[in-house]
Design a protein around this motif. Sequence first.
Motif, mmCIF file in Angstrom:
data_model
loop_
_atom_site.group_PDB
_atom_site.id
_atom_site.type_symbol
_atom_site.label_atom_id
_atom_site.label_comp_id
_atom_site.label_asym_id
_atom_site.label_seq_id
_atom_site.Cartn_x
_atom_site.Cartn_y
_atom_site.Cartn_z
ATOM 1 N N LEU A 192 11.687 2.886 5.790
ATOM 2 C CA LEU A 192 10.484 3.663 6.068
ATOM 3 C C LEU A 192 9.394 3.248 5.095
ATOM 4 C CD1 LEU A 192 8.960 6.029 7.478
ATOM 5 C CD2 LEU A 192 9.812 7.488 5.615
ATOM 6 N N HIS A 193 8.269 2.814 5.646
ATOM 7 C CA HIS A 193 7.089 2.566 4.814
ATOM 8 C C HIS A 193 6.277 3.858 4.769
ATOM 9 C CE1 HIS A 193 3.585 0.374 3.171
ATOM 10 N NE2 HIS A 193 2.886 1.201 3.936
ATOM 11 N N PHE A 194 6.029 4.364 3.553
ATOM 12 C CA PHE A 194 5.377 5.662 3.380
ATOM 13 C C PHE A 194 4.170 5.527 2.464
ATOM 14 C CE2 PHE A 194 4.989 9.618 0.841
ATOM 15 C CZ PHE A 194 4.582 10.467 1.865
ATOM 16 N N GLU A 195 3.054 6.115 2.885
ATOM 17 C CA GLU A 195 1.823 6.062 2.100
ATOM 18 C C GLU A 195 1.208 7.446 1.954
ATOM 19 O OE1 GLU A 195 -1.124 3.502 3.785
ATOM 20 O OE2 GLU A 195 0.293 1.884 4.204
ATOM 21 N N ILE A 196 0.379 7.584 0.929
ATOM 22 C CA ILE A 196 -0.556 8.701 0.817
ATOM 23 C C ILE A 196 -1.930 8.098 0.526
ATOM 24 C CG2 ILE A 196 -1.242 10.752 -0.466
ATOM 25 C CD1 ILE A 196 1.669 11.335 -0.993
ATOM 26 N N ARG A 197 -2.913 8.498 1.332
ATOM 27 C CA ARG A 197 -4.274 7.993 1.178
ATOM 28 C C ARG A 197 -5.227 9.145 0.884
ATOM 29 N NH1 ARG A 197 -4.860 3.853 6.377
ATOM 30 N NH2 ARG A 197 -2.945 2.629 5.986
ATOM 31 N N ILE A 243 6.634 12.574 -5.730
ATOM 32 C CA ILE A 243 7.713 11.903 -4.996
ATOM 33 C C ILE A 243 8.562 11.178 -6.034
ATOM 34 C CG2 ILE A 243 8.285 10.209 -3.231
ATOM 35 C CD1 ILE A 243 6.886 12.653 -2.112
ATOM 36 N N ASP A 244 9.770 11.652 -6.254
ATOM 37 C CA ASP A 244 10.546 11.236 -7.426
ATOM 38 C C ASP A 244 11.555 10.141 -7.075
ATOM 39 O OD1 ASP A 244 11.181 11.488 -10.195
ATOM 40 O OD2 ASP A 244 13.058 12.451 -9.595
ATOM 41 N N ASN A 266 -0.587 5.716 -5.234
ATOM 42 C CA ASN A 266 0.848 5.692 -5.493
ATOM 43 C C ASN A 266 1.454 7.057 -5.167
ATOM 44 O OD1 ASN A 266 3.458 5.517 -6.526
ATOM 45 N ND2 ASN A 266 2.828 4.284 -8.277
ATOM 46 N N PRO A 267 2.345 7.143 -4.161
ATOM 47 C CA PRO A 267 2.918 8.448 -3.798
ATOM 48 C C PRO A 267 3.665 9.132 -4.938
ATOM 49 C CG PRO A 267 3.310 6.857 -2.048
ATOM 50 C CD PRO A 267 2.769 6.086 -3.224
ATOM 51 N N SER A 325 0.798 -1.231 0.000
ATOM 52 C CA SER A 325 0.000 0.000 0.000
ATOM 53 C C SER A 325 0.832 1.284 0.000
ATOM 54 C CB SER A 325 -0.939 0.010 1.213
ATOM 55 O OG SER A 325 -0.201 -0.133 2.412
ATOM 56 N N GLY A 326 2.142 1.185 -0.181
ATOM 57 C CA GLY A 326 2.955 2.398 -0.191
ATOM 58 C C GLY A 326 4.306 2.173 -0.832
ATOM 59 N N LEU A 327 5.240 3.054 -0.492
ATOM 60 C CA LEU A 327 6.628 2.914 -0.918
ATOM 61 C C LEU A 327 7.462 2.478 0.289
ATOM 62 C CD1 LEU A 327 7.154 6.198 -3.002
ATOM 63 C CD2 LEU A 327 6.444 3.942 -3.842
#
Length: 561
Positions: free
Chosen positions: A155-160, A174-175, A168-169, A50-52
């Motif tokens: 680090l697990h990072f998400e945007i919801r 987010i490059d 997808n962040p 669910s994230g990067l």
Amino acid sequence: MRLILIPLFFICSFSNAQNSFPQDYFRSPLDIPLVLAGTFAELRSNHFHSGLDIKTQQREGLKVYSVADGYISRIKISHFGYGKALYITHPNGYTSVYAHLQNFNPEIDAYVRKQQYEKESYEIELFPQAGALKVTKSEIIAYSGNTGGSGGAHLHFEIRDKEEHPLNPMLFGIDIADSVKPIVSSIYAYPIGGNSYVNKSSNIQELRLIPIKSGDYVVENIEAFGKIGFAIGTTDRQNLAANSNGVYNIKTFLNGNQNFEIDFKEFSFDESKHINRFIDYELYKTKSQRVQKLYNDNNPLTLFHSVINDGYIKIDDSTNSVYKIKISDYKNNETWVTLNIKGQKSDAIETKKTVTTPYYIYANQTTNLKEGNVSVDMYSDTFYEDLFIDFKVSNDTLYLDKDIVPLKKNITISYDVSHYSDADKNKLYIAELLGYKNYPSYSPTKRKGNKLYTYTKTLGTYALTTDNIKPTIVPVNFKNKQWLSNFRFLTVKIDDELSGISNYRATINDKWILMEYDYKKKTLTYNFNDHVITDTKNNLKIIVTDNVGNSSTFEALFYRK
């Protein structure tokens, strides 16, 4: 011709950048070059990612920044899953998520610890009022770690979005540096129905994949007839990492016409469970290969687009067809697979063997299977299709087919234990038997009267198992009656051989203390910076209980100035 191709190329290249998501609103959550260990929506066990997963240079403690202004709307600490996690709600309606954290910043940490001590629980979930814990863009909110189900520091990072759907962040700018084309490892053909076949066989066929200099692939020519589906094994890599990650988009074409698309831009958590239908689950469980179906066989996933005939193709006799697959990553690096198909009807066919049993399950009906003291309840819409299932009981062992069929819902396995003594009943649990050694893995077991039952989404072999062994508790960095004045941490190792650790409680001088459980290291750790104790002479007491109620107590005396 060149004048036509150039604008088309630019349209393709900038299609991801030209979207409706804000591009300059969110900053990076870390201040190091972003290198990924995992991409959005890549295939994981029983779920889409669910994230990067952002690498943290193989270390913990990197500063984690709020990607924009907002407020802490949720804090969750758990032994498993996301470990220590923060959720920040932003004025534009999106929520950013930061997981597997080592620690929070001092303000958040003090807020959380106060609640943990009040509730006397390490695991906690909090929903602060809006504005109670405000953050600004680029503020340090936490430090990266490896808590919860993390397999290494990252680090697990998400945007919801407002509906809590993960996005997808990279859609927000987010490059990630990526000029590497996706890789294809396998391709399979699936004849559908009794009158379809590939290379004179109605069985699933692994096709020969041939890489070419351009980085694309061709498949050895095949003969086929009838309704055919395909599945592909494919991964992506970025410039600065060798990890095999997920791809962003897959399209298929028959004779130049698109007939299927899988777009990994967003999904809902509720539909993530259908991943086991999306992959060839039997192939994954028997050969550890994850291949993605390029057709929709009764799967409610919303990832599918531009679908014609559910992605299947129909091959007629005496025809020639070209089937193409385009795999893309987010940076529009593309890999093509080309397959030439000759339509050839034949009478000499290797037919698919159908395994039958006395038990046939109708997917739209509730089914109860019972033998001896064991019963299995399967509710309607548990399976994706009707099927035969193997079911037999030997003593207290249940053979419920093999774990090669995906389930949508839990089934209930129940044991009547009325013939056991009361003392024995208290030590029983239901275990799934795994591997060739039939290792008993605890399946969360409940008791109601003389019935033990468990919920599971996995077919396989289960058994009623006894656990009479107490957990173990061993000090790691101290001894009884030791002076610990200069110690920052106090650590013990806990373990349980069979049913596993259920809970623990630790006190010093009869006051509850916060001990952090790391199930991967099997350790409990207390931080003296909590300043709970002020006495010189201190009595430590730790009680650890397993899942059937076996309990062990450890006590030690230590001194501290």
